[in-house]
Design a protein around this motif. Structure first.
Motif, PDB file in Angstrom:
ATOM      1  N   ILE A  71     -57.306 -19.263 -20.571  1.00 39.69           N
ATOM      2  CA  ILE A  71     -57.851 -17.828 -20.558  1.00 39.69           C
ATOM      3  C   ILE A  71     -56.826 -16.903 -21.172  1.00 39.69           C
ATOM      4  N   TYR A  72     -56.202 -17.198 -19.506  1.00 36.62           N
ATOM      5  CA  TYR A  72     -54.983 -15.988 -19.470  1.00 36.62           C
ATOM      6  C   TYR A  72     -53.872 -16.198 -20.757  1.00 36.62           C
ATOM      7  N   LEU A  73     -53.529 -17.279 -20.987  1.00 31.31           N
ATOM      8  CA  LEU A  73     -52.578 -17.716 -22.011  1.00 31.31           C
ATOM      9  C   LEU A  73     -53.076 -17.501 -23.439  1.00 31.31           C
ATOM     10  N   LYS A  74     -54.210 -17.612 -23.585  1.00 30.00           N
ATOM     11  CA  LYS A  74     -54.817 -17.295 -24.746  1.00 30.00           C
ATOM     12  C   LYS A  74     -55.305 -15.399 -24.736  1.00 30.00           C
ATOM     13  N   ILE A  75     -55.640 -14.764 -23.819  1.00 31.51           N
ATOM     14  CA  ILE A  75     -54.577 -13.005 -23.832  1.00 31.51           C
ATOM     15  C   ILE A  75     -53.382 -12.506 -24.680  1.00 31.51           C
ATOM     16  N   GLY A  76     -52.712 -13.540 -23.449  1.00 30.70           N
ATOM     17  CA  GLY A  76     -50.772 -13.448 -24.084  1.00 30.70           C
ATOM     18  C   GLY A  76     -50.513 -13.942 -25.249  1.00 30.70           C
ATOM     19  N   ILE A  77     -50.858 -15.157 -26.164  1.00 29.88           N
ATOM     20  CA  ILE A  77     -51.115 -15.111 -27.313  1.00 29.88           C
ATOM     21  C   ILE A  77     -51.583 -13.955 -28.374  1.00 29.88           C
ATOM     22  N   LEU A  78     -52.868 -14.183 -27.787  1.00 32.56           N
ATOM     23  CA  LEU A  78     -53.302 -12.861 -29.084  1.00 32.56           C
ATOM     24  C   LEU A  78     -52.612 -11.730 -28.729  1.00 32.56           C
ATOM     25  N   ALA A  83     -48.592  -8.032 -32.376  1.00 30.78           N
ATOM     26  CA  ALA A  83     -47.246  -7.451 -32.552  1.00 30.78           C
ATOM     27  C   ALA A  83     -46.363  -7.731 -33.294  1.00 30.78           C
ATOM     28  N   LEU A  84     -46.609  -8.860 -33.269  1.00 35.77           N
ATOM     29  CA  LEU A  84     -45.970  -9.639 -34.029  1.00 35.77           C
ATOM     30  C   LEU A  84     -46.033  -9.407 -35.700  1.00 35.77           C
ATOM     31  N   ALA A 193     -54.448  -8.914 -38.082  1.00 37.79           N
ATOM     32  CA  ALA A 193     -53.942  -7.990 -36.810  1.00 37.79           C
ATOM     33  C   ALA A 193     -55.019  -7.597 -35.980  1.00 37.79           C
ATOM     34  N   ALA A 194     -55.569  -6.138 -36.363  1.00 39.93           N
ATOM     35  CA  ALA A 194     -56.757  -6.080 -35.615  1.00 39.93           C
ATOM     36  C   ALA A 194     -57.367  -6.648 -35.060  1.00 39.93           C
ATOM     37  N   GLY A 195     -58.142  -7.777 -35.745  1.00 42.31           N
ATOM     38  CA  GLY A 195     -59.081  -8.854 -35.335  1.00 42.31           C
ATOM     39  C   GLY A 195     -58.020  -9.402 -33.889  1.00 42.31           C
ATOM     40  N   LEU A 196     -57.537 -10.084 -33.492  1.00 45.14           N
ATOM     41  CA  LEU A 196     -56.751 -10.491 -32.609  1.00 45.14           C
ATOM     42  C   LEU A 196     -56.341  -9.577 -31.390  1.00 45.14           C
ATOM     43  N   LEU A 197     -55.535  -8.314 -31.462  1.00 48.25           N
ATOM     44  CA  LEU A 197     -56.378  -7.768 -31.177  1.00 48.25           C
ATOM     45  C   LEU A 197     -57.066  -7.275 -29.885  1.00 48.25           C
ATOM     46  N   VAL A 198     -58.443  -7.250 -30.887  1.00 45.21           N
ATOM     47  CA  VAL A 198     -60.122  -6.122 -30.483  1.00 45.21           C
ATOM     48  C   VAL A 198     -60.149  -8.058 -29.588  1.00 45.21           C
TER      49      VAL A 198
END
Length: 306
Positions: A71-78, A83-84, A193-198
């Protein structure tokens, strides 16, 4: 399980293919297709990484409790992907204005090393995210036998259908004028990008990394509104709503889970998810306006001859 594997593979593969397709089509349209090989290299490395994750969980790890750390890896990737992708949106907006549609006979866009690395890393991360999600979904539907899910006809068919849909989409995009292409893909990438952030914000709240301004009387994270009656974000929510209220939601949960993965749809968003989603749109709009003002000021500044 085959049908579940089909839906999972189709959804995850289509999302990755659409984003990668935007990057590759963009480079081709501005005459910089020589960089496409690096984008596909990022995709290839991500596929290898995803296979490594599947192998690790299949051979090394035992029990679903061991998978909680993903889950923590997924948070970082999201968050990094968001940002990219934001950087790419601003870069494309700048190039789109400089080219002025079809007025210029030759595109003079020059990609900086940083921009190319951005695209390569983003291609890697977006493919890796979908690959890891597919691994965990397969683990869930197969009781931990990931290899069985990967070899099912549903997984293969889902991948084939996703490729056909993405190919059809971008084949039609070639006929779109360059200026229109930039506007459409720019809006498309902002939504993603907005979806990834939320999604990142929501997961951080689920694991307790982020609190909330609004809690229910029971101390749980409160929701601003609830659209489960319209479109639940998961098939399980669909079944629970049908059980509790005796009527089915208007839209099936399979549709909801696609929009959740693709655009960050949430049936009952928290205050923070709501603010992150709409705040992101405001931030991108403000950055684009600021970028345009700086460029206009640079053009209007008179050059003083010695």
């Amino acid at each position: 399980m085959d049908f579940q594997a089909f839906l999972i593979t189709f959804r995850e593969a289509l999302e990755a293919l659409l984003i990668i397709g935007v990057i590759v089509t963009y480079l081709t349209r501005i005459g910089e297709s020589k960089w496409n090989k690096w984008v596909w290299l990022g995709v290839f490395l991500a596929l290898l990484s995803s296979y490594g994750v599947a192998l690790a969980f299949q051979v090394v790890l035992t029990g679903f409790a061991a998978m909680a750390s993903h889950i923590y890896l997924k948070i970082g990737i999201l968050l990094v992907s968001s940002a990219l992708l934001t950087h790419m949106i601003l870069f494309m907006a700048k190039q789109g204005r400089d080219m002025r549609g079809e007025v210029q006979s030759k595109v003079a866009a020059i990609l900086t090393t940083g921009s190319v690395i951005n695209m390569l890393v983003h291609a890697y991360l977006i493919t890796l995210r979908e690959g890891i999600e597919t691994v965990f979904f397969f683990a869930a539907i197969s009781g931990g036998d990931i290899e069985q899910a990967i070899r099912s006809w549903g997984a293969l068919l889902g991948l084939v259908v996703a490729i056909v849909v993405a190919w059809t989409f971008f084949r039609g995009a070639r006929k779109v004028p360059l200026g229109t292409f930039f506007k459409i893909t720019g809006a498309f990438l902002v939504l993603i990008a907005a979806g990834l952030l939320v999604q990142g914000v929501g997961i951080m709240q689920d694991v307790g990394m982020l609190g909330t301004l609004y809690k229910t009387p029971g101390g749980q994270i409160g929701a601003l509104y609830d659209l489960t009656w319209l479109m639940p974000e998961h098939p399980q929510d669909y079944e629970h709503y049908l059980r509790d209220y005796g009527v089915a939601p208007l839209i099936d949960g399979q549709v909801g889970i696609f929009f959740k993965a693709f655009l960050g749809y949430t049936q009952d968003p928290s205050v923070e998810e709501f603010l992150a989603y709409w705040g992101y749109y405001f931030l991108v709009f403000a950055l684009i306006v600021r970028q345009r003002k700086k460029e206009s000021a640079a053009v209007e500044t008179p050059i003083i001859q010695p």
